[in-house]
Structures are given as C-alpha cells and as structure tokens.
Design a protein around this motif. Sequence first.
Motif, short mmCIF file in Angstrom:
data_model
loop_
_atom_site.label_atom_id
_atom_site.label_comp_id
_atom_site.label_asym_id
_atom_site.label_seq_id
_atom_site.Cartn_x
_atom_site.Cartn_y
_atom_site.Cartn_z
N SER A 93 -35.34 -41.11 9.70
CA SER A 93 -36.31 -40.75 10.74
C SER A 93 -37.56 -41.61 10.62
O SER A 93 -38.18 -41.94 11.64
CB SER A 93 -36.64 -39.25 10.75
N THR A 94 -37.92 -42.02 9.40
CA THR A 94 -39.07 -42.93 9.25
C THR A 94 -38.72 -44.29 9.86
O THR A 94 -39.47 -44.85 10.65
CB THR A 94 -39.42 -43.11 7.76
N ALA A 95 -37.53 -44.80 9.49
CA ALA A 95 -37.13 -46.13 9.97
C ALA A 95 -37.02 -46.18 11.49
O ALA A 95 -37.36 -47.18 12.11
CB ALA A 95 -35.80 -46.51 9.33
N GLN A 96 -36.58 -45.06 12.11
CA GLN A 96 -36.38 -45.06 13.56
C GLN A 96 -37.62 -44.56 14.31
O GLN A 96 -37.60 -44.44 15.53
CB GLN A 96 -35.21 -44.14 13.95
N GLY A 97 -38.67 -44.18 13.56
CA GLY A 97 -39.88 -43.66 14.20
C GLY A 97 -39.65 -42.30 14.86
O GLY A 97 -40.27 -41.97 15.87
N LEU A 98 -38.75 -41.51 14.28
CA LEU A 98 -38.45 -40.18 14.86
C LEU A 98 -39.08 -39.09 14.00
O LEU A 98 -38.39 -38.34 13.30
CB LEU A 98 -36.93 -39.99 14.94
N ASP A 99 -40.40 -39.00 14.05
CA ASP A 99 -41.11 -38.06 13.16
C ASP A 99 -40.66 -36.61 13.37
O ASP A 99 -40.65 -35.82 12.44
CB ASP A 99 -42.62 -38.17 13.37
N ALA A 100 -40.33 -36.28 14.62
CA ALA A 100 -39.97 -34.89 14.91
C ALA A 100 -38.67 -34.48 14.23
O ALA A 100 -38.37 -33.30 14.07
CB ALA A 100 -39.85 -34.68 16.43
N GLN A 101 -37.86 -35.48 13.84
CA GLN A 101 -36.58 -35.18 13.20
C GLN A 101 -36.71 -35.04 11.68
O GLN A 101 -35.75 -34.72 11.00
CB GLN A 101 -35.56 -36.29 13.48
N LEU A 131 -29.79 -27.05 19.59
CA LEU A 131 -29.15 -28.27 19.14
C LEU A 131 -28.36 -28.05 17.85
O LEU A 131 -27.22 -28.46 17.72
CB LEU A 131 -30.23 -29.33 18.93
N VAL A 132 -28.99 -27.39 16.89
CA VAL A 132 -28.30 -27.20 15.61
C VAL A 132 -27.21 -26.14 15.75
O VAL A 132 -26.11 -26.29 15.23
CB VAL A 132 -29.30 -26.80 14.52
N ALA A 133 -27.54 -25.08 16.51
CA ALA A 133 -26.55 -24.01 16.64
C ALA A 133 -25.34 -24.47 17.44
O ALA A 133 -24.26 -23.91 17.30
CB ALA A 133 -27.17 -22.79 17.29
#
Length: 327
Positions: A93-101, A131-133
């Motif tokens: 998530s850091t590498a892809q810039g997806l902080d929310a994940q 999403l998770v469920a």
Amino acid sequence: MPRHLIRAHHYKNVRDSDGHHISAGEERALPWVAITPVVNAIRVLERIVPKGELLFSSTHHDLVSQRKHHGALKRGTLDRRVGNLVSWIKQESTAQGLDAQMVPEYLHGNLGLSRLRRTLAWHVARRPGGLVALAIQYGHMRAALDARTSAGYGNRGRRGFHGELDVETALAAAQTAARLRDAAAAGEKISGPAARLALIGATSIPSFEGALTTPRGAAKFLARDGLVLFDNPDFFLICAFKRDTALCDPDPGATAPNQFACLLGCGNAVRTDRHARAAREHADRLDAKAALMPQPLGDRVRLTADRFRDLADAHDSAAQPAEEAIA
Ligand code: SF4
C-alpha cells in the motif's frame, strides 16, 4: 458468480455412538461455499503438498523449524505468517500510494490468528455486503453456520469462529439498537411494519449489558426472534429480524437475516428519517451517474433512483414519532 463447494473432514470431538474418539474424523455436515480466489489458492496448495497430504502440512510448509513435526502448521507459525501478510500489505500500500488500504498499527500487540478470526467475524457481522465480507461468500457462510447450529451440529459449535461471529453480531445489533434509541429521542420519526417491535427491542438492550461479550450471552441475545435489530445500510433500513415473516429466505433456526438478499416489502423492515435521507441522497448520486451514461443504460439507472425516492416518500407519508409508533 460461480459457487464452489469445499468439502472437508473434521477431527476434533468426533465420536462414535459409544463415545469413542474416531481418529479418522468425519466429513463436515455442510460444505463451505467459496469464491474463485479461494478455490485457486487451494489448487496452489494442492500442488505444493503431495496427494493426500494436509494442505498446510508442517513437513512441507515449515522447512526451518517444524520439518520433523507431523500434522498441520502450528499456531506460532500461522501467527508469524499473519504478521508477514500484514507487512506485505503495508509495503504494497505504501508502494502503490494506497494509504486507505494500510493495516492500522495495533495497540495490543501483533495481529495473530485469533485476532484475524475476530476481524473476519467483525466484517461478516457488520458489513454483510462489504468488500471484505464479499456478500455472497460470507452471506452464505453465515447461512451455513446458522443451519449447522439449527441442525444440531452446534452443540459444541458456538465456540471458535461461530462464537466470535455471535459476539460480533450481538455487539453490532446492540449498537444498532442504541442508535435507534438515540434517533427516537432526538425526534426522528419511524416507519415500517416492525416499527413497534424494533422500538421495544431497542429499549430492552440495557438488560443485556455486559453479557454480550461471551458466546453464550450473545447467542441468548440473538435468539430473541423479532427483537434483534440489524442495520442494513445497503437497503436503507433496520431489520427487526423475525424468522417467519422474513422475505430473504433464512434457514429454519437462523438468528440473523440474509441481509445480502433483502427484499422490498418485507414486514421486518423499519426506517427512520435518516434512512429516508440516505435513500434520497443515493438516488441523487444515481441520477448524476445516469446523466453520463448512454441513454438505455442511463434510463435503467434513473428507474432505480426513482425506486429509492419512492421508498423515501413512503417513509415520509407513513412515519410516526416513536411514542406513537410504540403505543
Ligand atoms: S428481507 Fe426482511 S428479514 Fe430479510 S434482511 Fe430484509 S428486512 Fe430483514
């Protein structure tokens, strides 16, 4: 979506009619319903271990510390692997810039197997369409678990994941009840055939305080047919779940609705002003989307938006203050 059924054996507490433990185990009464990624993962595991071997056999998966051990991977190894998964998610998530994940930091130590299980239970109980469920996957899982209990397989079965699911479901229902109580106290109006029952259910919560954190207490709480409240934000309602009047086809003995299969016109539905507002906002968002679509598709989306507006209008014309609805 294709459905796959996973059949497996279980071993713990499997006994013959004389009470002797059956070491060969027995096939689980109900198969697990799985989506394709789960089946793909099993196919990969089947290629890692020899035919007939446990999918998570220590001998083949833990080459460093447990290769002399027989049986499945041990708890400590699985806890470490959950930790590795969390590190990988953080890194990606850091590498892809997806902080929310990003997986948040834990205040109480590492995320081990039992806390991962509790997290799953949280999602199944509170995000039935999330999403998770994965609506279908876990919606059916809940149905399977409930059926398992009602069929008598649950005598010891409210332990483990079943128990945690009950606890999370009961806590979520208690929060829904508290929110309904607050909304009523703040003057919000309420509509729906089950409005009276829902308000009675909402006021009965304090007598259960403190008892909901144990599987036994949670199961007792959930067994109150018609008085347990399930928030269903995807359908803009609270479900005061009563098995006999539910339109979502719950199994006999189920203590929770199939929220992913909620149907309009069910006698268990309850709405407050908040739900009507949310339905209208959703309809506006759909209209905005429809304006950007080719006409036939846009027309269909506009029809859906109209249905949500009708639902909000029906609430506005039928809603009553809580004191009148409960009288
Ligand atoms: S169909 Fe009825 S019982 Fe099922 S989730 Fe919807 S409101 Fe609840």
